[in-house]
Each structure stands twice: as C-alpha cells, then as structure tokens.
Design an enzyme around this catalytic site. Structure first.
Site, short mmCIF file in Angstrom:
data_model
loop_
_atom_site.label_atom_id
_atom_site.label_comp_id
_atom_site.label_asym_id
_atom_site.label_seq_id
_atom_site.Cartn_x
_atom_site.Cartn_y
_atom_site.Cartn_z
N CYS A 1 0.85 -1.18 0.00
CA CYS A 1 0.00 0.00 0.00
C CYS A 1 0.89 1.24 0.00
O CYS A 1 1.79 1.36 0.83
CB CYS A 1 -0.88 -0.04 1.25
SG CYS A 1 -1.59 1.54 1.72
N GLU A 2 0.64 2.13 -0.93
CA GLU A 2 1.50 3.32 -1.03
C GLU A 2 1.27 4.30 0.12
O GLU A 2 2.11 5.15 0.36
CB GLU A 2 1.30 4.02 -2.36
CG GLU A 2 -0.03 4.73 -2.53
CD GLU A 2 -0.15 5.42 -3.88
OE1 GLU A 2 -0.84 6.44 -3.92
OE2 GLU A 2 0.43 4.95 -4.87
N HIS A 3 0.18 4.17 0.83
CA HIS A 3 -0.11 5.10 1.92
C HIS A 3 0.59 4.73 3.22
O HIS A 3 0.95 5.60 4.01
CB HIS A 3 -1.62 5.19 2.18
CG HIS A 3 -2.38 5.63 0.98
ND1 HIS A 3 -3.49 4.98 0.51
CD2 HIS A 3 -2.17 6.66 0.13
CE1 HIS A 3 -3.94 5.59 -0.56
NE2 HIS A 3 -3.16 6.61 -0.81
N HIS A 4 0.76 3.42 3.48
CA HIS A 4 1.32 2.98 4.76
C HIS A 4 2.52 2.05 4.61
O HIS A 4 3.12 1.65 5.59
CB HIS A 4 0.24 2.26 5.58
CG HIS A 4 -0.97 3.09 5.79
ND1 HIS A 4 -2.12 2.94 5.03
CD2 HIS A 4 -1.22 4.11 6.64
CE1 HIS A 4 -3.02 3.82 5.42
NE2 HIS A 4 -2.51 4.54 6.39
N GLN B 1 -5.26 -0.46 -4.56
CA GLN B 1 -5.92 -1.54 -5.28
C GLN B 1 -6.67 -1.05 -6.51
O GLN B 1 -6.65 -1.71 -7.55
CB GLN B 1 -6.87 -2.29 -4.33
CG GLN B 1 -7.51 -3.49 -4.98
CD GLN B 1 -8.29 -4.32 -4.01
OE1 GLN B 1 -8.00 -4.36 -2.82
NE2 GLN B 1 -9.31 -5.01 -4.50
N HIS C 1 -6.20 -5.93 3.26
CA HIS C 1 -5.22 -4.86 3.45
C HIS C 1 -4.76 -4.82 4.90
O HIS C 1 -5.57 -4.58 5.80
CB HIS C 1 -5.86 -3.52 3.08
CG HIS C 1 -6.19 -3.40 1.62
ND1 HIS C 1 -5.49 -2.57 0.78
CD2 HIS C 1 -7.12 -4.02 0.86
CE1 HIS C 1 -5.98 -2.68 -0.45
NE2 HIS C 1 -6.98 -3.55 -0.42
N CYS D 1 -3.11 -2.59 6.29
CA CYS D 1 -3.26 -1.25 6.86
C CYS D 1 -4.64 -1.11 7.53
O CYS D 1 -4.80 -0.27 8.42
CB CYS D 1 -3.02 -0.17 5.82
SG CYS D 1 -4.06 -0.27 4.36
#
Length: 182
Positions: free
Chosen positions: A71-74, A112, A140, A142
């Site tokens: 995941c690019e956010h976490h 995703q 996920h 996250c």
C-alpha cells in the site's frame, strides 16, 4: 538505503547495532527493492512477443492470480487474488503473460483501484482485444493491523473495458469465475 533504515530503527527507539538487527538494514533494503522491482520493467518486456494470431473468439480467463503488493499510503502489504479475462480480436497472449503483467504492476507501491485499472488497460493496449475484465479481491494489512483494525474485511475492485461494458458479457465473466468453485 541501509543508512536510512538504520535511522528509522533509531527513530522507533531501537539500537541498529544490536545483534538481532545488525543485518536488518541490508535485508530490508533487498526486500524493498524486490517488492518495488516493477518499476524496472514494462509491459512490452514482460510480454516479450508472446502474442499469437488465432481466430478464437471465446472468452479467455486466468483466474485467482495471487497478488502481493505494498500500500502506497502505509507501506504495508495487501494481498489477494486477481482474475483477468479478455475476448480476443484475432490475437491471443501466452497464458503465463497475464499473471506476469499483474505481477509487474503489483511490484510497485500501489492502491488496489489503480492496480486493477493498470492491469486492465495494459492488457487492452498490448493485445487490442474486443474487451478486458479484471476483478480483484484483497485484504489490506493497513486496515487489519492499524486504523480500523478489522480482520477478514475484503476489498473488491473491477475494471471492465470494451465488450465487458455490456452487462451480458460481464455476467458471463462473473459466472465463469464461479465455475468449479468448491
């Protein structure tokens, strides 16, 4: 990158010189480079001319392709299964190339929704079929390890291009995905 990992370890209160962590910066760097290796290749390299003239007009599906990405956010993993279907227009692709395309895009920092869309559009561009369908269901970390902390939740995304925009063809795709499920 190893120096940056040592700094991260210090920032969380660890001693990067502790015996158990001595090799961690190197191992983490190697792991991250592997998990992000999709930036180093493109669809044309992956397909490698495995396109074949064939007048087959039925639906072709490779289903339940295992996907592992970050995941690019976490920077936490999300994992799941992707199914890719297409209806050819006189050209078919080597079956192993569909999972390889999915793998290439999954080896990048992702969300995703984008991963689903990128795979569908790449297959559409390289193969020029009558249509492409991609369906992905993932868990996920996250969402499971932090934040809402809901284990067992599944996120489903889809992208339908060309003839799959027709509900009849889309329904056939979904029915075929359910075939042979136990």
């Amino acid at each position: 990158m190893c120096g940056a990992v040592k700094i991260l370890l210090e920032c969380i209160g660890e001693d990067p010189n502790r015996e158990g962590l001595l090799g961690t910066p190197s191992r983490f760097s190697e792991t991250l480079l592997f998990l992000a290796s999709g930036y180093q290749c493109n669809v044309e390299q992956v397909v490698n001319d495995a396109l074949f003239r064939e007048e087959y007009r039925g639906m072709i599906i490779v289903k339940d392709i295992e996907i592992y990405t970050l995941c690019e956010h976490h920077l936490l993993p999300f994992t799941g299964k992707m199914s890719i279907g297409y209806v050819p227009s006189g050209t078919v692709i080597g079956l192993s190339k569909l999972p390889r395309i999915a793998e290439m895009f999954s080896r990048r920092l992702q969300i995703q929704e984008r991963l689903t869309r990128e795979v569908a559009h790449a297959v559409m561009k390289i193969l020029n079929p009558q249509g492409v369908a991609v369906l992905m269901a993932s868990s996920h970390l996250c969402m499971e390890m932090r934040g809402v902390r809901k284990t067992g939740a599944s996120t489903v995304t889809s992208e339908f291009l060309g003839c799959f925009e027709s509900s009849e063809i889309r329904n056939e795709f979904h029915a075929r995905l359910q075939a042979n499920k136990t």
